[in-house]
Design a protein around this motif. Structure first.
Motif, PDB file in Angstrom:
ATOM      1  N   THR A   1       0.824  -1.211   0.000  1.00  0.00           N
ATOM      2  CA  THR A   1       0.000   0.000   0.000  1.00  0.00           C
ATOM      3  C   THR A   1       0.854   1.256   0.000  1.00  0.00           C
ATOM      4  OG1 THR A   1      -0.098  -0.202   2.395  1.00  0.00           O
ATOM      5  CG2 THR A   1      -1.993  -1.025   1.171  1.00  0.00           C
ATOM      6  N   LEU A   2       2.153   1.113   0.254  1.00  0.00           N
ATOM      7  CA  LEU A   2       3.022   2.290   0.316  1.00  0.00           C
ATOM      8  C   LEU A   2       4.126   2.177  -0.739  1.00  0.00           C
ATOM      9  CD1 LEU A   2       3.210   2.215   4.160  1.00  0.00           C
ATOM     10  CD2 LEU A   2       2.163   4.041   2.859  1.00  0.00           C
ATOM     11  N   HIS A   3       4.275   3.233  -1.493  1.00  0.00           N
ATOM     12  CA  HIS A   3       5.279   3.232  -2.549  1.00  0.00           C
ATOM     13  C   HIS A   3       6.259   4.365  -2.309  1.00  0.00           C
ATOM     14  CE1 HIS A   3       2.787   0.527  -5.133  1.00  0.00           C
ATOM     15  NE2 HIS A   3       1.906   0.977  -4.257  1.00  0.00           N
ATOM     16  N   PHE A   4       7.522   4.045  -2.264  1.00  0.00           N
ATOM     17  CA  PHE A   4       8.534   5.074  -2.025  1.00  0.00           C
ATOM     18  C   PHE A   4       9.575   5.044  -3.132  1.00  0.00           C
ATOM     19  CE2 PHE A   4       7.576   6.289   2.271  1.00  0.00           C
ATOM     20  CZ  PHE A   4       6.922   5.182   2.795  1.00  0.00           C
ATOM     21  N   THR A   5      10.101   6.195  -3.450  1.00  0.00           N
ATOM     22  CA  THR A   5      11.260   6.254  -4.331  1.00  0.00           C
ATOM     23  C   THR A   5      12.361   6.984  -3.573  1.00  0.00           C
ATOM     24  OG1 THR A   5       9.768   6.458  -6.188  1.00  0.00           O
ATOM     25  CG2 THR A   5      12.078   6.933  -6.608  1.00  0.00           C
ATOM     26  N   LYS A   6      13.498   6.320  -3.473  1.00  0.00           N
ATOM     27  CA  LYS A   6      14.610   6.921  -2.742  1.00  0.00           C
ATOM     28  C   LYS A   6      15.694   7.245  -3.753  1.00  0.00           C
ATOM     29  CE  LYS A   6      17.487   4.932   0.624  1.00  0.00           C
ATOM     30  NZ  LYS A   6      17.632   3.985   1.729  1.00  0.00           N
ATOM     31  N   ILE A   7      16.195   8.461  -3.737  1.00  0.00           N
ATOM     32  CA  ILE A   7      17.283   8.806  -4.664  1.00  0.00           C
ATOM     33  C   ILE A   7      18.496   9.227  -3.845  1.00  0.00           C
ATOM     34  CG2 ILE A   7      18.015  10.275  -6.577  1.00  0.00           C
ATOM     35  CD1 ILE A   7      15.017  10.585  -7.266  1.00  0.00           C
ATOM     36  N   VAL A   8      19.549   8.421  -3.906  1.00  0.00           N
ATOM     37  CA  VAL A   8      20.787   8.761  -3.210  1.00  0.00           C
ATOM     38  C   VAL A   8      21.902   8.852  -4.242  1.00  0.00           C
ATOM     39  CG1 VAL A   8      22.429   8.053  -1.448  1.00  0.00           C
ATOM     40  CG2 VAL A   8      20.009   7.562  -1.141  1.00  0.00           C
TER      41      VAL A   8
ATOM     42  N   GLU B   1      13.370   1.915  -5.722  1.00  0.00           N
ATOM     43  CA  GLU B   1      11.942   1.985  -5.447  1.00  0.00           C
ATOM     44  C   GLU B   1      11.532   0.921  -4.435  1.00  0.00           C
ATOM     45  OE1 GLU B   1       9.491   2.136  -8.884  1.00  0.00           O
ATOM     46  OE2 GLU B   1      10.526   3.893  -9.693  1.00  0.00           O
ATOM     47  N   PHE B   2      10.597   1.288  -3.571  1.00  0.00           N
ATOM     48  CA  PHE B   2      10.095   0.356  -2.564  1.00  0.00           C
ATOM     49  C   PHE B   2       8.592   0.225  -2.700  1.00  0.00           C
ATOM     50  CE2 PHE B   2      13.897   2.258  -0.794  1.00  0.00           C
ATOM     51  CZ  PHE B   2      14.564   1.190  -0.194  1.00  0.00           C
ATOM     52  N   ARG B   3       8.124  -1.016  -2.635  1.00  0.00           N
ATOM     53  CA  ARG B   3       6.677  -1.232  -2.558  1.00  0.00           C
ATOM     54  C   ARG B   3       6.433  -2.105  -1.348  1.00  0.00           C
ATOM     55  NH1 ARG B   3       8.166  -2.637  -7.258  1.00  0.00           N
ATOM     56  NH2 ARG B   3       8.151  -1.026  -8.862  1.00  0.00           N
ATOM     57  N   LEU B   4       5.811  -1.528  -0.335  1.00  0.00           N
ATOM     58  CA  LEU B   4       5.685  -2.246   0.935  1.00  0.00           C
ATOM     59  C   LEU B   4       4.248  -2.247   1.439  1.00  0.00           C
ATOM     60  CD1 LEU B   4       8.731  -0.613   2.770  1.00  0.00           C
ATOM     61  CD2 LEU B   4       8.705  -2.842   1.677  1.00  0.00           C
ATOM     62  N   CYS B   5       3.945  -3.258   2.260  1.00  0.00           N
ATOM     63  CA  CYS B   5       2.664  -3.231   2.954  1.00  0.00           C
ATOM     64  C   CYS B   5       2.852  -2.389   4.213  1.00  0.00           C
ATOM     65  CB  CYS B   5       2.191  -4.631   3.325  1.00  0.00           C
ATOM     66  SG  CYS B   5       3.165  -5.406   4.613  1.00  0.00           S
ATOM     67  N   GLU B   6       1.755  -2.063   4.844  1.00  0.00           N
ATOM     68  CA  GLU B   6       1.823  -1.135   5.966  1.00  0.00           C
ATOM     69  C   GLU B   6       2.693  -1.655   7.106  1.00  0.00           C
ATOM     70  OE1 GLU B   6      -1.388   1.465   8.409  1.00  0.00           O
ATOM     71  OE2 GLU B   6      -2.058   0.500   6.551  1.00  0.00           O
ATOM     72  N   SER B   7       2.570  -2.963   7.423  1.00  0.00           N
ATOM     73  CA  SER B   7       3.315  -3.440   8.589  1.00  0.00           C
ATOM     74  C   SER B   7       4.815  -3.524   8.299  1.00  0.00           C
ATOM     75  CB  SER B   7       2.754  -4.762   9.112  1.00  0.00           C
ATOM     76  OG  SER B   7       2.661  -5.691   8.087  1.00  0.00           O
ATOM     77  N   CYS B   8       5.208  -3.906   7.066  1.00  0.00           N
ATOM     78  CA  CYS B   8       6.644  -3.935   6.752  1.00  0.00           C
ATOM     79  C   CYS B   8       7.206  -2.508   6.732  1.00  0.00           C
ATOM     80  CB  CYS B   8       6.903  -4.611   5.411  1.00  0.00           C
ATOM     81  SG  CYS B   8       6.620  -6.385   5.490  1.00  0.00           S
ATOM     82  N   ALA B   9       6.401  -1.566   6.195  1.00  0.00           N
ATOM     83  CA  ALA B   9       6.848  -0.168   6.172  1.00  0.00           C
ATOM     84  C   ALA B   9       7.045   0.320   7.598  1.00  0.00           C
ATOM     85  CB  ALA B   9       5.836   0.703   5.445  1.00  0.00           C
ATOM     86  N   GLY B  10       6.132  -0.091   8.478  1.00  0.00           N
ATOM     87  CA  GLY B  10       6.241   0.292   9.889  1.00  0.00           C
ATOM     88  C   GLY B  10       7.540  -0.206  10.483  1.00  0.00           C
ATOM     89  N   GLU B  11       7.905  -1.447  10.162  1.00  0.00           N
ATOM     90  CA  GLU B  11       9.139  -2.017  10.705  1.00  0.00           C
ATOM     91  C   GLU B  11      10.360  -1.288  10.173  1.00  0.00           C
ATOM     92  OE1 GLU B  11       9.461  -6.169  11.053  1.00  0.00           O
ATOM     93  OE2 GLU B  11       7.842  -6.000  12.530  1.00  0.00           O
ATOM     94  N   LYS B  12      10.269  -0.892   8.893  1.00  0.00           N
ATOM     95  CA  LYS B  12      11.397  -0.174   8.302  1.00  0.00           C
ATOM     96  C   LYS B  12      11.419   1.280   8.758  1.00  0.00           C
ATOM     97  CE  LYS B  12      12.600  -2.646   4.116  1.00  0.00           C
ATOM     98  NZ  LYS B  12      14.011  -2.714   4.467  1.00  0.00           N
TER      99      LYS B  12
END
Lengths: 362, 175
Positions: B12-19, B25-36
């Motif tokens: 449910t959560l999509h992130f793009t990280k640019i370093v 890119e990350f595609r995570l469910c709510e509980s995994c995103a919470g852990e991260k």
């Protein structure tokens, strides 16, 4: 340690569940940001300058004026374990910033923990008064008194145009942040909440989750505070927040009445199911616990459940947080272990209180 | 789409990280995103009002649209007392010392107006640091009270207030 004794040590007065309008307003808080004129702000202060701030405040603390207000104790953050600091944050006595990022932070706490003065936080001083229920004026009056006393011993950074000079431009002027923590389950259930929150943001107030900046509302708890600190007097800011809160209280009460009149059995079923889950769950995540406790609190406040009191719920909302769970267990716990421990603690606490009330109340 | 972390729940959560120009890119469910949690803004304690503010401060410091501005002065402006540059201030959103307010005064007006809608303090004045300011404020407050007492025909009270004002004015006049 028994849970009973742990709780006696763990709870602050603001969790008492008492105070005006405490069925909806959990707590009222006033915070004043202050800096000393001659010392660079914490962003740039050296170790010896940070220590000088602590010394100057400690000296003021020893004065008679100060001790006539309450009995105070000073804690140095460096002397506390990570877990102890976390517990202080969970009790809202210090900010996450003071716990994690401040160098040479210290905190002065009053005996009942309604006053906490943070030293070397984002500003040299953050005077915080946290009262149970809807007591904004009382909290301001106490913060103002402490400010007056401290000011006799230190030179505040102040100028006529900008008022109290703070590290961050969002606090300049009065340096005051007044807030109320409200439980608004009926406004959420009746879907009126978004309309109200957007109206609030248009009149210089801001809504946050209960753990301040950047946190989301959980368990139907909302923290409403002033955003503007420059150009309005402290009294104006307090009475503005007071009158808006008063209106929200009325809206929440009306929504509760409507819900119960139109749909009592369904609401009762929803709330009593949460009661069943909290009394029986073996594993519970913090988010679910917050939601179920919110249901239980509403059931108590509307008289559906009489063998529990709101004080117990306030305590549990604090005790089920990670820091407290680990403190009570006496060891670090993984998130999965915490979910088990949380369920256990809730069961044990609810059972004890229900038994006590049944025995005493017949 | 399924969570790339647990491979079970829907993402449910999509992130793009640019370093350093490298995009992940990350595609995570709510509980995994919470852990991260800490990895992401929003859940991270490092993301705060200062980040939002920083954008605001830069915006205000930027050359105006007229196009005839001198080179970006924020890179050179510096508080003489604490050494904080305006660029550092706009990055951290925090002042270094009391004097930053004076040194950056020209740039602060629009910022205060934007944040507070106001530029002039009208609240409490500390007794010590306040000095003359406090007396002036007290006189103004008393004058308002005097007006009210006259309007409500409480002349005895009005006379007392008038005397208080006179005393304070004397204090102001004496060196």
């Amino acid at each position: 340690m028994s849970l009973q004794r742990f709780i006696q040590q763990a709870v602050s007065e603001w969790m008492s569940g008492e105070g005006p309008d405490s069925d909806i307003v959990f707590s009222s808080r006033v915070r004043l940001a202050r800096n000393l004129r001659q010392i660079p702000f914490p962003l740039l202060s050296t170790e010896s300058q940070a220590k000088e701030v602590i010394e100057l405040v400690s000296k003021a603390m020893e004065s008679e004026d100060f001790s006539s207000l309450d009995h105070f104790e000073q804690l140095t953050l460096n002397n506390l374990s990570g877990l102890e600091k976390r517990v202080l944050v969970e009790k809202h006595l210090i900010s996450p910033h003071l716990a994690n990022e401040s160098r040479h932070g210290a905190v002065i706490l009053s005996e009942n923990e309604s006053v906490s003065i943070m030293i070397n936080e984002e500003d040299h001083l953050r005077i915080q008064c946290l009262y149970p229920g809807f007591q904004l004026h009382e909290a301001w009056s106490m913060a103002n008194k402490i400010d007056d006393v401290l000011e006799q011993y230190v030179d505040y950074a102040f100028d006529e145009r900008h008022g109290y000079l703070t590290s961050c431009p969002t606090n300049v002027g009065t340096g005051i942040r007044a807030s109320v923590m409200m439980h608004l389950p009926a406004l959420v259930l009746t879907q009126q909440i978004n309309r109200i929150l957007s109206a609030i943001s248009q009149i210089g107030l801001v809504v946050r989750g209960i753990y301040g900046e950047g946190s989301e509302a959980s368990g139907n708890l909302f923290q409403i505070s002033n955003q503007i600190t420059l150009g309005h007097s402290e009294e104006e800011i307090i009475s503005n927040l007071y009158s808006v809160t008063k209106q929200i209280i009325e809206h929440e009460r009306a929504a509760r009445r409507t819900l119960l009149e139109s749909n009592r059995i369904r609401i009762e079923d929803k709330l009593c199911r949460s009661y069943g889950i909290l009394f029986n769950a073996r594993v519970i995540e913090s988010k679910e616990a917050a939601k179920r406790l919110s249901d239980l609190r509403l059931a108590i406040d509307t008289g559906m459940i009489t063998d529990l009191n709101s004080k117990t719920i306030n305590e549990l909302m604090v005790l089920i947080q990670p820091g407290f769970l680990q403190m009570y267990s006496g060891k670090d716990l993984t998130p999965a272990q915490r979910d088990v421990r949380r369920a256990e603690l809730i069961r044990e606490r609810l059972q004890t209180v229900a038994n006590d009330l049944n025995e005493n109340g017949g | 789409m399924i969570c790339q972390e647990c491979g079970q729940k829907p993402a449910t959560l999509h992130f793009t990280k640019i370093v350093n120009g490298e995009k992940t890119e990350f595609r995570l469910c709510e509980s995994c995103a919470g852990e991260k949690g800490d990895m992401f803004a929003g859940a991270s304690p490092n993301f705060s009002i200062h980040h939002l503010l920083s954008g605001l401060l830069k915006f205000d410091a930027a050359p105006s649209v007229t196009g005839s501005d001198p080179p970006p002065a924020e890179t050179v402006a510096r508080c003489e007392t604490c050494g904080l540059t305006y660029a550092q201030f706009s990055k951290s959103g925090r002042f270094g010392c009391v004097d930053c307010y004076q040194q950056f005064a020209q740039r602060l007006g629009p910022i205060f107006r934007r944040i507070h809608g106001n530029m002039q303090h009208s609240g409490k004045v500390p007794r010590r640091a306040g000095g003359v300011i406090r007396i002036r404020k007290e006189i103004n407050d008393l004058k308002r009270q005097l007006q009210q007492s006259i309007e409500s025909e409480e002349f005895e009270q009005a006379a007392a207030i008038r005397d208080q004002i006179k005393d304070l004015e004397k204090q102001l006049a004496s060196p």
